[in-house]
Motif scaffolding. Sequence first.
Motif, PDB file in Angstrom:
ATOM      1  N   VAL A 113       0.654  -0.838  -0.396  1.00  0.00           N
ATOM      2  CA  VAL A 113      -0.028   0.234  -0.151  1.00  0.00           C
ATOM      3  C   VAL A 113       0.863   1.172  -0.106  1.00  0.00           C
ATOM      4  O   VAL A 113       0.354   2.129  -0.853  1.00  0.00           O
ATOM      5  N   GLN A 114       1.963   0.930   0.946  1.00  0.00           N
ATOM      6  CA  GLN A 114       3.127   1.908   0.491  1.00  0.00           C
ATOM      7  C   GLN A 114       3.245   2.559  -0.739  1.00  0.00           C
ATOM      8  O   GLN A 114       3.627   4.077  -1.425  1.00  0.00           O
ATOM      9  N   SER A 150      -1.485   5.398   7.557  1.00  0.00           N
ATOM     10  CA  SER A 150      -1.954   5.913   8.124  1.00  0.00           C
ATOM     11  C   SER A 150      -0.498   6.993   9.424  1.00  0.00           C
ATOM     12  O   SER A 150      -0.345   8.232   9.423  1.00  0.00           O
ATOM     13  N   THR A 151      -0.282   6.023   9.820  1.00  0.00           N
ATOM     14  CA  THR A 151       1.169   6.397  11.002  1.00  0.00           C
ATOM     15  C   THR A 151       2.055   5.921  11.080  1.00  0.00           C
ATOM     16  O   THR A 151       3.727   5.584  11.508  1.00  0.00           O
ATOM     17  N   HIS A 152       2.819   5.147   9.132  1.00  0.00           N
ATOM     18  CA  HIS A 152       4.262   4.855   8.500  1.00  0.00           C
ATOM     19  C   HIS A 152       4.174   4.883   7.407  1.00  0.00           C
ATOM     20  O   HIS A 152       4.906   4.135   6.874  1.00  0.00           O
ATOM     21  N   SER A 168       5.628  11.118  -2.027  1.00  0.00           N
ATOM     22  CA  SER A 168       4.932  10.492  -0.607  1.00  0.00           C
ATOM     23  C   SER A 168       3.829  10.027  -0.156  1.00  0.00           C
ATOM     24  O   SER A 168       3.416   9.829  -1.356  1.00  0.00           O
ATOM     25  N   CYS A 169       4.065   8.528   0.411  1.00  0.00           N
ATOM     26  CA  CYS A 169       2.772   7.865   0.176  1.00  0.00           C
ATOM     27  C   CYS A 169       1.946   8.116   1.945  1.00  0.00           C
ATOM     28  O   CYS A 169       0.801   7.010   2.185  1.00  0.00           O
ATOM     29  N   ARG A 170       1.861   8.908   2.374  1.00  0.00           N
ATOM     30  CA  ARG A 170       1.243   9.968   3.732  1.00  0.00           C
ATOM     31  C   ARG A 170      -0.637  10.759   3.033  1.00  0.00           C
ATOM     32  O   ARG A 170      -0.946  10.821   1.707  1.00  0.00           O
ATOM     33  N   PRO A 171      -1.885   9.066   3.150  1.00  0.00           N
ATOM     34  CA  PRO A 171      -2.919   9.711   3.011  1.00  0.00           C
ATOM     35  C   PRO A 171      -3.134  11.305   3.239  1.00  0.00           C
ATOM     36  O   PRO A 171      -2.873  11.428   4.537  1.00  0.00           O
ATOM     37  N   ASP A 172      -4.142  11.605   2.611  1.00  0.00           N
ATOM     38  CA  ASP A 172      -4.567  13.270   3.327  1.00  0.00           C
ATOM     39  C   ASP A 172      -6.042  13.121   4.194  1.00  0.00           C
ATOM     40  O   ASP A 172      -6.464  13.625   4.898  1.00  0.00           O
ATOM     41  N   PHE A 173      -6.159  11.728   4.251  1.00  0.00           N
ATOM     42  CA  PHE A 173      -7.256  11.729   4.896  1.00  0.00           C
ATOM     43  C   PHE A 173      -7.843   9.851   4.706  1.00  0.00           C
ATOM     44  O   PHE A 173      -7.192   8.795   3.971  1.00  0.00           O
ATOM     45  N   ARG A 196       1.632   4.218  15.942  1.00  0.00           N
ATOM     46  CA  ARG A 196       1.735   5.774  16.701  1.00  0.00           C
ATOM     47  C   ARG A 196       1.201   6.660  16.070  1.00  0.00           C
ATOM     48  O   ARG A 196       1.733   7.728  14.892  1.00  0.00           O
ATOM     49  N   VAL A 197      -0.099   7.155  16.536  1.00  0.00           N
ATOM     50  CA  VAL A 197      -0.261   8.187  16.193  1.00  0.00           C
ATOM     51  C   VAL A 197       0.272   9.738  16.833  1.00  0.00           C
ATOM     52  O   VAL A 197       0.948   9.864  17.529  1.00  0.00           O
ATOM     53  N   GLY A 198      -0.197  10.308  15.484  1.00  0.00           N
ATOM     54  CA  GLY A 198       0.780  12.014  15.831  1.00  0.00           C
ATOM     55  C   GLY A 198      -0.179  12.903  15.332  1.00  0.00           C
ATOM     56  O   GLY A 198      -1.414  12.793  14.370  1.00  0.00           O
ATOM     57  N   GLN A 199       0.334  14.228  15.243  1.00  0.00           N
ATOM     58  CA  GLN A 199       0.062  15.371  14.772  1.00  0.00           C
ATOM     59  C   GLN A 199      -0.082  15.092  13.509  1.00  0.00           C
ATOM     60  O   GLN A 199      -0.880  15.841  13.075  1.00  0.00           O
ATOM     61  N   ARG A 200       1.061  14.538  12.572  1.00  0.00           N
ATOM     62  CA  ARG A 200       1.305  14.683  11.142  1.00  0.00           C
ATOM     63  C   ARG A 200       0.404  13.063  10.722  1.00  0.00           C
ATOM     64  O   ARG A 200      -0.477  13.003   9.545  1.00  0.00           O
TER      65      ARG A 200
END
Length: 272
Positions: A113-114, A150-152, A168-173, A196-200
């Motif tokens: 998925v990344q 969403s956390t990695h 980037s492989c960060r989802p926006d939502f 590991r939930v964080g601010q991002r």
Amino acid sequence: MELWPHGAPNAKPSSGAEGDNSTANDYEVAGKPIIRLANVSDPTITLYQPKNNPSGTAVVVFPGGGYHILAMDLEGTEVCDWLNSINITCILVKYRVPDSGPYPKSLAALQDVQRAVGIVRARAAEWHVNPNRLGVLGFSAGAHLSAALSTHFDKRVYDRVDAADEHSCRPDFSVLVYPAYISATEDTTAIDPEIRVGQRTPPAFIVQAEDDDSYVASSIAYFEGLRKAKVPAELHIYARGGHGYGLRRTDQPVTRWPELVETWLMTIEMTK
């Protein structure tokens, strides 16, 4: 298209041929059978584009199946049909199973998925996608995979393949439907230390039935993690509905969740 042009990293030989392993004795949802795709060793993504007026928003979909099989129609193709109907582009991921998660027990599904999200961003212009309005939607194990991604997202869990891995492989939502494996144990709302939930961590919409006993804690744990990190989140817990309903409409109110997602996406300004 294939996710890995030269084969998946650390690929293991499949124990059998890829195919639907459902039987006449398997349970049905809304009076219809479910495709249970097994023995996936060659992961792919499939693009589903709206016929008219694509909004630019895109969602990468991860079917569930306990990291054992993939519910490819109930939690895959049918979801893409709905997303296309509201002018959202859908990318369906056929990730490796079985024994491909949860992370870190196995890296395989998270690698897939990344890689998938990076490819979508690399092809955003070609596919008429806004790379800043790219989300993920998962069911059960696929919802866990959405939370894991969403956390990695800061570092790939595989070696670079090509230019797609520079994106980037960060989802926006993210949208999590009856998520599994997120709580530390089934009977506690403490979050798994690997999530590991964080601010991002991206904003999330979570839907759950209270009588889905094994996984209620996962929904609450993730919501609480997001709330403590001050990440926007919306949690809906219904009295009944069980597990594994996809978006097939039944007499249970929980199956109206897609309407809530449509409203939420407008609320967080990911659609108009």
